[in-house]
Scaffold this motif. Structure first.
Motif, PDB file in Angstrom:
ATOM      1  N   PHE A 232      -5.184  12.837   1.334  1.00 57.48           N
ATOM      2  CA  PHE A 232      -5.224  12.368  -0.053  1.00 57.48           C
ATOM      3  C   PHE A 232      -3.912  11.737  -0.497  1.00 57.48           C
ATOM      4  N   ASP A 233      -2.830  12.014   0.228  1.00 56.86           N
ATOM      5  CA  ASP A 233      -1.507  11.556  -0.218  1.00 56.86           C
ATOM      6  C   ASP A 233      -1.080  10.238   0.405  1.00 56.86           C
ATOM      7  N   PHE A 234      -1.939   9.637   1.255  1.00 56.98           N
ATOM      8  CA  PHE A 234      -1.534   8.403   1.919  1.00 56.98           C
ATOM      9  C   PHE A 234      -2.727   7.473   2.086  1.00 56.98           C
ATOM     10  N   SER A 235      -2.502   6.199   1.866  1.00 53.82           N
ATOM     11  CA  SER A 235      -3.478   5.145   2.155  1.00 53.82           C
ATOM     12  C   SER A 235      -2.714   3.968   2.756  1.00 53.82           C
ATOM     13  N   ASP A 236      -3.386   3.223   3.606  1.00 50.81           N
ATOM     14  CA  ASP A 236      -2.738   2.135   4.346  1.00 50.81           C
ATOM     15  C   ASP A 236      -3.019   0.802   3.660  1.00 50.81           C
ATOM     16  N   PRO A 237      -1.994   0.120   3.134  1.00 52.41           N
ATOM     17  CA  PRO A 237      -2.219  -1.178   2.483  1.00 52.41           C
ATOM     18  C   PRO A 237      -2.772  -2.201   3.464  1.00 52.41           C
ATOM     19  N   MET A 238      -3.829  -2.892   3.070  1.00 49.61           N
ATOM     20  CA  MET A 238      -4.439  -3.901   3.923  1.00 49.61           C
ATOM     21  C   MET A 238      -4.156  -5.327   3.448  1.00 49.61           C
ATOM     22  N   ASN A 239      -3.497  -5.478   2.288  1.00 47.64           N
ATOM     23  CA  ASN A 239      -3.095  -6.825   1.873  1.00 47.64           C
ATOM     24  C   ASN A 239      -1.751  -7.146   2.535  1.00 47.64           C
ATOM     25  N   THR A 240      -1.796  -7.117   3.862  1.00 47.37           N
ATOM     26  CA  THR A 240      -0.630  -7.389   4.695  1.00 47.37           C
ATOM     27  C   THR A 240      -0.988  -8.450   5.722  1.00 47.37           C
ATOM     28  N   ARG A 241       0.042  -9.133   6.208  1.00 52.92           N
ATOM     29  CA  ARG A 241      -0.135 -10.155   7.237  1.00 52.92           C
ATOM     30  C   ARG A 241       0.682  -9.782   8.471  1.00 52.92           C
ATOM     31  N   ASN A 242       0.147 -10.123   9.641  1.00 54.71           N
ATOM     32  CA  ASN A 242       0.882  -9.908  10.883  1.00 54.71           C
ATOM     33  C   ASN A 242       1.934 -10.997  11.078  1.00 54.71           C
ATOM     34  N   VAL A 243       3.128 -10.579  11.458  1.00 53.15           N
ATOM     35  CA  VAL A 243       4.222 -11.489  11.790  1.00 53.15           C
ATOM     36  C   VAL A 243       4.802 -11.006  13.118  1.00 53.15           C
ATOM     37  N   GLY A 244       5.287 -11.936  13.939  1.00 58.84           N
ATOM     38  CA  GLY A 244       5.828 -11.489  15.212  1.00 58.84           C
ATOM     39  C   GLY A 244       6.594 -12.542  15.977  1.00 58.84           C
ATOM     40  N   LEU A 245       7.318 -12.070  16.986  1.00 59.31           N
ATOM     41  CA  LEU A 245       8.010 -12.915  17.953  1.00 59.31           C
ATOM     42  C   LEU A 245       7.469 -12.584  19.339  1.00 59.31           C
ATOM     43  N   VAL A 246       7.198 -13.619  20.119  1.00 65.60           N
ATOM     44  CA  VAL A 246       6.641 -13.423  21.456  1.00 65.60           C
ATOM     45  C   VAL A 246       7.474 -14.203  22.470  1.00 65.60           C
TER      46      VAL A 246
END
Length: 270
Positions: A232-246
């Motif tokens: 109940f004390d945590f939820s995962d924000p989904m209005n996020t974008r993936n960023v990365g270096l490859v």
């Protein structure tokens, strides 16, 4: 399931890839395996999330095969079909015991249009550098990870194993600590900015070493956040974008080399 618009776009990208792979011209056409190491992190749309969550980079990898077609003298169109592991790792700002790690598995189709620049080394050797840009289409296959928090510690759980479930969280009591992502964007769009070097041994091969900056455009889900069962004390924000270096390496073979050899053998010997 795919939404219609996402399905049509995915079919379009696969069609482009198929078109490249069946390209029947006299231009060079290379194909071969590709592997890469990647560092991925998240970009929050809602900056207030940073007051509660500290984002850390996650080390992952990808692998598959590459196909590159020469479209003009200094220009190549390259497509890769890859399996990719991207992560999201949080640490709690207000809850120091919170550690949340989720590894998401993707199938990716990056398409890069690149321009080559030749560099001569000495009298006989040399290599080519290049710059490129292009779209990236990713399909979110599945995900899983682990977490710990003060709420879990109070329930005598030191570390909980979590799995991604696509859809609404059931009203009935369920076991475990699964992450329920309602209305996910399983087909995600982005853009890649690429630079690297190409070595071309005389045997009709191409070794490509490149560095890619991957900037996601799509949110992880249309509805935010994702909820965890039995927490109940945590939820995962989904209005996020993936960023990365490859950092990746492709080892490709020229499919036209046999044709060129046959053409040379038919010539007159002087």
């Amino acid at each position: 399931m795919f939404k219609k618009a996402n399905l049509y776009f995915f079919i379009f990208c696969v069609s482009v890839f198929t078109l490249i792979s069946t390209h029947k011209t006299k231009a060079q056409l290379y194909i071969g395996p590709r592997v890469g190491a990647q560092l991925s992190w998240l970009s929050f749309e809602d900056k207030d999330n940073k007051d509660f969550l500290s984002v850390e980079p996650h080390i992952g990898y990808n692998g598959g095969f590459s196909l590159a077609a020469q479209v003009r003298k200094r220009f190549y169109l390259q497509a890769d079909f890859l399996y990719s592991r991207k992560g999201r790792f949080y640490e709690g700002v207000k809850d120091p015991s919170l550690k949340y790690e989720l590894v998401n598995h993707y199938f990716e189709l990056p398409i890069t249009y690149r321009m080559d620049f030749k560099f001569n080394v000495g009298k006989t050797g040399g290599f080519k550098g290049f710059l490129g840009v292009g779209p990236n289409v990713s399909y979110w296959w599945k995900g899983g990870g682990s977490m710990t928090s003060s709420e879990l510690i109070e329930a005598n759980v030191l570390k909980a194993r979590i799995e991604v479930e696509f859809g609404e969280m059931p009203d009935d009591q369920v076991e475990g600590y699964n992450v329920y992502v309602n209305d996910p964007n399983r087909v995600q769009l982005g853009i890649n900015f690429v630079t690297g070097v190409v070595f071309e041994p005389p045997s009709g091969q191409m070794i490509e070493v490149d560095l890619r900056f991957k900037l996601g455009h799509s949110f992880m889900a249309k509805d935010s956040p994702a909820y965890l069962s039995n927490l109940f004390d945590f939820s995962d924000p989904m209005n996020t974008r993936n960023v990365g270096l490859v950092l990746g390496v492709s080892y490709m073979f020229d499919t036209k080399i046999s044709q060129r050899k046959r053409g040379k053998s038919s010539g007159k010997i002087k």
